[in-house]
Design an enzyme around this catalytic site. Structure first.
Site, PDB file in Angstrom:
ATOM      1  N   CYS A 106      58.586 111.583  -9.694  1.00 12.58           N
ATOM      2  CA  CYS A 106      57.501 111.875  -8.753  1.00 12.58           C
ATOM      3  C   CYS A 106      56.237 110.871  -9.444  1.00 12.58           C
ATOM      4  O   CYS A 106      56.530 110.209 -10.258  1.00 12.58           O
ATOM      5  CB  CYS A 106      57.240 113.352  -9.148  1.00 12.58           C
ATOM      6  SG  CYS A 106      56.367 113.736 -10.515  1.00 12.58           S
ATOM      7  N   ARG A 110      59.758 120.559 -26.991  1.00 10.45           N
ATOM      8  CA  ARG A 110      59.280 119.273 -27.295  1.00 10.45           C
ATOM      9  C   ARG A 110      59.074 119.245 -28.869  1.00 10.45           C
ATOM     10  O   ARG A 110      57.786 120.186 -29.043  1.00 10.45           O
ATOM     11  CB  ARG A 110      58.274 118.682 -26.408  1.00 10.45           C
ATOM     12  CG  ARG A 110      57.858 117.509 -26.432  1.00 10.45           C
ATOM     13  CD  ARG A 110      56.840 117.179 -25.391  1.00 10.45           C
ATOM     14  NE  ARG A 110      57.334 116.661 -24.102  1.00 10.45           N
ATOM     15  CZ  ARG A 110      56.403 116.953 -22.929  1.00 10.45           C
ATOM     16  NH1 ARG A 110      55.213 116.958 -23.277  1.00 10.45           N
ATOM     17  NH2 ARG A 110      56.965 116.705 -21.772  1.00 10.45           N
ATOM     18  N   CYS A 140      62.096 108.511 -16.193  1.00 10.10           N
ATOM     19  CA  CYS A 140      61.954 109.919 -16.719  1.00 10.10           C
ATOM     20  C   CYS A 140      63.048 110.860 -16.715  1.00 10.10           C
ATOM     21  O   CYS A 140      63.990 110.428 -16.042  1.00 10.10           O
ATOM     22  CB  CYS A 140      60.424 110.424 -16.041  1.00 10.10           C
ATOM     23  SG  CYS A 140      60.937 110.842 -14.405  1.00 10.10           S
ATOM     24  N   LYS A 142      45.796 112.426 -24.742  1.00  8.69           N
ATOM     25  CA  LYS A 142      46.873 111.596 -25.266  1.00  8.69           C
ATOM     26  C   LYS A 142      46.131 110.444 -26.014  1.00  8.69           C
ATOM     27  O   LYS A 142      45.412 109.605 -25.371  1.00  8.69           O
ATOM     28  CB  LYS A 142      47.847 110.991 -24.315  1.00  8.69           C
ATOM     29  CG  LYS A 142      48.563 112.254 -23.506  1.00  8.69           C
ATOM     30  CD  LYS A 142      49.377 111.800 -22.437  1.00  8.69           C
ATOM     31  CE  LYS A 142      50.379 112.805 -21.823  1.00  8.69           C
ATOM     32  NZ  LYS A 142      51.315 112.304 -20.825  1.00  8.69           N
ATOM     33  N   LYS A 191      45.654 117.900 -20.683  1.00  4.33           N
ATOM     34  CA  LYS A 191      46.460 117.401 -21.623  1.00  4.33           C
ATOM     35  C   LYS A 191      45.484 116.143 -22.231  1.00  4.33           C
ATOM     36  O   LYS A 191      44.594 115.447 -21.460  1.00  4.33           O
ATOM     37  CB  LYS A 191      47.559 116.882 -21.298  1.00  4.33           C
ATOM     38  CG  LYS A 191      47.506 116.076 -20.071  1.00  4.33           C
ATOM     39  CD  LYS A 191      49.050 115.576 -19.404  1.00  4.33           C
ATOM     40  CE  LYS A 191      49.966 116.463 -19.034  1.00  4.33           C
ATOM     41  NZ  LYS A 191      51.099 116.238 -18.368  1.00  4.33           N
ATOM     42  N   CYS A 205      63.508 119.093 -14.471  1.00  4.35           N
ATOM     43  CA  CYS A 205      62.008 118.715 -14.354  1.00  4.35           C
ATOM     44  C   CYS A 205      61.661 119.568 -12.891  1.00  4.35           C
ATOM     45  O   CYS A 205      62.268 119.012 -11.836  1.00  4.35           O
ATOM     46  CB  CYS A 205      61.530 117.351 -14.259  1.00  4.35           C
ATOM     47  SG  CYS A 205      59.909 117.179 -13.825  1.00  4.35           S
ATOM     48  N   ARG A 218      47.979 115.828 -27.581  1.00  2.16           N
ATOM     49  CA  ARG A 218      49.646 115.729 -27.629  1.00  2.16           C
ATOM     50  C   ARG A 218      49.980 114.714 -28.750  1.00  2.16           C
ATOM     51  O   ARG A 218      49.032 114.294 -29.461  1.00  2.16           O
ATOM     52  CB  ARG A 218      50.143 115.183 -26.426  1.00  2.16           C
ATOM     53  CG  ARG A 218      49.672 116.094 -24.937  1.00  2.16           C
ATOM     54  CD  ARG A 218      50.332 117.416 -25.292  1.00  2.16           C
ATOM     55  NE  ARG A 218      50.066 117.917 -23.835  1.00  2.16           N
ATOM     56  CZ  ARG A 218      50.923 117.686 -22.772  1.00  2.16           C
ATOM     57  NH1 ARG A 218      51.635 116.821 -22.785  1.00  2.16           N
ATOM     58  NH2 ARG A 218      50.671 118.629 -21.492  1.00  2.16           N
ATOM     59  N   CYS A 245      55.605 109.849 -15.873  1.00  2.00           N
ATOM     60  CA  CYS A 245      56.046 110.076 -17.181  1.00  2.00           C
ATOM     61  C   CYS A 245      56.852 108.784 -17.907  1.00  2.00           C
ATOM     62  O   CYS A 245      56.798 108.783 -19.164  1.00  2.00           O
ATOM     63  CB  CYS A 245      56.937 111.136 -17.055  1.00  2.00           C
ATOM     64  SG  CYS A 245      56.265 112.825 -16.511  1.00  2.00           S
TER      65      CYS A 245
END
Ligand code: SRM
Ligand code: SF4
Length: 568
Positions: free
Chosen positions: A478, A79, A433, A215, A213, A439, A148, A482
């Site tokens: 899931c 990424r 996503c 954001k 994480k 994934c 991120r 995302c």
């Protein structure tokens, strides 16, 4: 005692791992060089995330490989860090080349407006990263327990306010970037230079980095394309008298939850005050530091800032931030959002140049068939275009800064390569996503399934006389969220192969969470459920009323008022 001062043996394994990793080096260099396996150890896998890559394996080949007594077909997802989402045509061409040379022949534009590559084998990873570096881009901190990719409303060329907001995304990203040289040593083969004092190696993060994480998003009303309330920190531009006065500051947004664990939940960010443009970077830093020191480091499922805010209260959090700033945040100002989707087609910016918002279905840049050569077409545009290419947080692109004299040429390429598939407004407002096959957390299909599902929904919309209407539809494989499904007017969250939880009642501005309506249902049941609702919506909606507002007003689902969705 806050978690940053607690003994490591009381905390999650990742905390020890970070501390013992010599600032994210661990044994990664040796493991990357080891030709015996295509993978790396579990601990190194955790460290690769901080350098912007994930070890994955093709889930569809798992059982066959096991039968053949082979290890899984490991490869890396990589990424790019791209604050604000803008590349030059030259950079686009390099990403395109790297996608074909080292990855699976496609590019994936993400919901945080950057590139992902899938299928990069370990033996190619260094060349791949060096290729990214060759055009002055990197993958540092694109994943991992760090700040991120900072996202910003799409296309800085639109106006001076968009430009300044984009610059702030860059400034925040630079300030909050990890300082360790591990990435440069491991992937760019730079020599290790003897370090200075410990506290200078990572002045903001220290050895333990963040609990989880982190954001940040910046929005410019009336568009909320970034879904500003879905992030740990949000900045909402306030324009007064045509000038940028500053930004409202939000904290505590997040999407992820776990099925069956009600102590995890999606949460909307809340506005805690206002700051001027030159205070933004400091405010972002101080909020991050409060989370560094007070976030939960024992339970990773409770480690995001949204839980710190709920545990201590937003007033406490603001107080902590102000103490570190040495001044108080201003009172929040009025703002108004009217959409969270992208502006598509041709439009003009303040300087008179043209921009073309191009819908890229679920962000997948690939040549699908002779009619839709998206990857080749975008390559042709990058070869012809002199301006920028901006990636949006709805997984689309903007061909930005096209002078009037060039418009026809760009339009010809768009037509020649079939870049604009007749995307209905419904399709253009949908996002999925990645999910299968890459994934590792996917429970159901998403990117590969949503296009055909939208075909069916389009037919229902047409029957109801709503062919020209949009409903914000979001799908994920899931509950990690995302594609920000909990903000969709209709949200689908994978439960098992072919089965989804159906959420209803978000709005078309990304400022209300939706509510679980039906659990674990298959396509036939989903369509049975949605058809009469869409027909009723067509017949009974009020002027200008969106589908999400309609289902809340008519009591199909209760309104989520707490800013949290406990998904029951
Ligand atoms: Fe995500 C994990 C893909 C945006 C919440 N996400 C993953 C992983 C890396 C799976 C894994 O951990 O093994 C997925 C890789 C799939 C693949 O094969 O590519 C993945 N996330 C994505 C992307 C590519 C989806 C897309 O279709 O664009 C997005 C990449 C963004 C980027 O460029 O950085 C992506 N992920 C998001 C968002 C949306 C956002 O940030 O605006 C969220 C919800 C917001 C939030 O963080 O609350 C999101 N991803 C998660 C979570 C749940 C985090 C949580 O704390 O609740 C996970 C799982 C985890 O971290 O444990 C996850
Ligand atoms: Fe994977 Fe779940 Fe994220 Fe989709 S929402 S990419 S299935 S982690």
């Amino acid at each position: 005692m806050n978690d940053i001062s607690r003994p490591l043996d009381e905390l999650s394994h990742n905390e020890t791992l970070k501390v013992d990793s010599d600032y994210l080096r661990g044994t990664l260099a040796e493991e990357i060089a080891d030709p015996v396996t295509g993978g790396v150890t579990e601990d190194s896998l955790q460290l690769t995330k901080f350098h912007g890559m994930y070890l994955q394996d093709d889930r569809e080949l798992r059982s066959e490989r096991r039968r053949q007594k082979l290890e899984p077909l490991y490869s890396f997802m990589v990424r790019v860090r791209l604050p604000g989402g803008v590349v030059t045509p030259q950079q686009w061409l390099k990403m395109d080349e790297l996608g074909r040379e080292y990855a699976n022949g496609t590019l994936r534009l993400t919901t945080r407006q950057t590139f992902q590559f899938h299928g990069v084998f370990k033996r190619n990873i260094k060349q791949h990263i060096q290729g990214i570096d060759a055009v002055a881009l990197d993958t540092i901190a694109a994943c991992g327990d760090v700040n991120r990719n900072v996202i910003s409303t799409a296309n800085p060329r639109r106006s001076a306010v968009h430009r300044r907001t984009f610059e702030l995304a860059h400034e925040i990203s630079a300030r909050l970037l990890p300082r360790t040289r591990a990435y440069h040593e491991i992937f760019l083969e730079e020599e290790r230079v003897a370090g200075g004092p410990e506290e200078e190696v990572e002045p903001l993060y220290g050895k333990q980095y963040l609990p989880r994480k982190f954001k940040i998003a910046l929005a410019v009303p009336p568009e909320n394309d970034v879904d500003v309330f879905a992030h740990d920190i949000g900045f909402i531009a306030i324009v007064e008298g045509g000038e940028l006065a500053g930004y409202n500051v939000t904290i505590g947004g997040g999407m992820g939850m776990t099925h069956g664990e009600p102590e995890t939940y999606p949460r909307l960010g809340e506005v805690i005050g206002f700051c001027t443009p030159d205070q933004v970077v400091d405010v972002a830093e101080k909020i991050m530091l409060v989370q560094r020191d007070h976030g939960d480091r024992a339970n990773r499922k409770h480690a995001r800032l949204k839980y710190t805010v709920d545990d201590h209260g937003a007033d406490w959090f603001r107080g902590q931030v102000e103490e570190r700033l040495g001044y108080e945040l201003g009172a929040a100002r009025d703002y108004h959002f009217d959409s969270n989707t992208d502006r598509l087609g041709w439009y003009q910016g303040d300087d008179g140049d043209w921009h073309y918002g191009l819908f890229v279905q679920n962000g997948r840049v690939a040549d699908f068939d002779d009619q839709r050569r998206i990857m080749s077409g975008l390559r042709a545009i990058a070869e012809a275009h002199q301006g920028d290419i901006a990636i949006t947080t709805n997984q689309n692109v903007v061909i930005a800064g096209v002078p009037e004299s060039e418009r026809e040429r760009i339009q010809r390429i768009i037509d020649e390569y079939g870049l604009v598939r007749d995307a209905s407004r419904l399709r253009a407002a949908s996002m999925a996503c990645v999910a299968f096959p890459t994934c590792g957390l996917a429970m159901a299909e998403s990117e590969r399934y949503l296009p055909t599902f939208i075909d069916k929904l389009e037919a229902i919309m047409a029957d109801a006389g709503l062919s020209d209407d949009a409903i914000v539809v979001r799908m994920t494989g899931c509950p990690n969220g995302c594609a920000r499904p909990f903000l969709g007017e209709i949200g689908f969250v994978g439960k098992a192969l072919g089965k989804y939880n159906l959420y209803l009642g978000g709005n078309a501005t990304g400022s209300r969470l939706n509510k679980l309506h039906r659990e674990n249902i298959d396509e036939a049941t989903i369509l049975e459920e949605l058809t009469p609702l869409i027909q009723r919506y067509a017949a009974e909606r009020e002027a200008g009323e969106g589908f999400g507002d309609f289902v809340v007003r008519t009591g199909v689902v209760p309104e989520v008022t707490a800013g949290r969705n406990f998904h029951d």
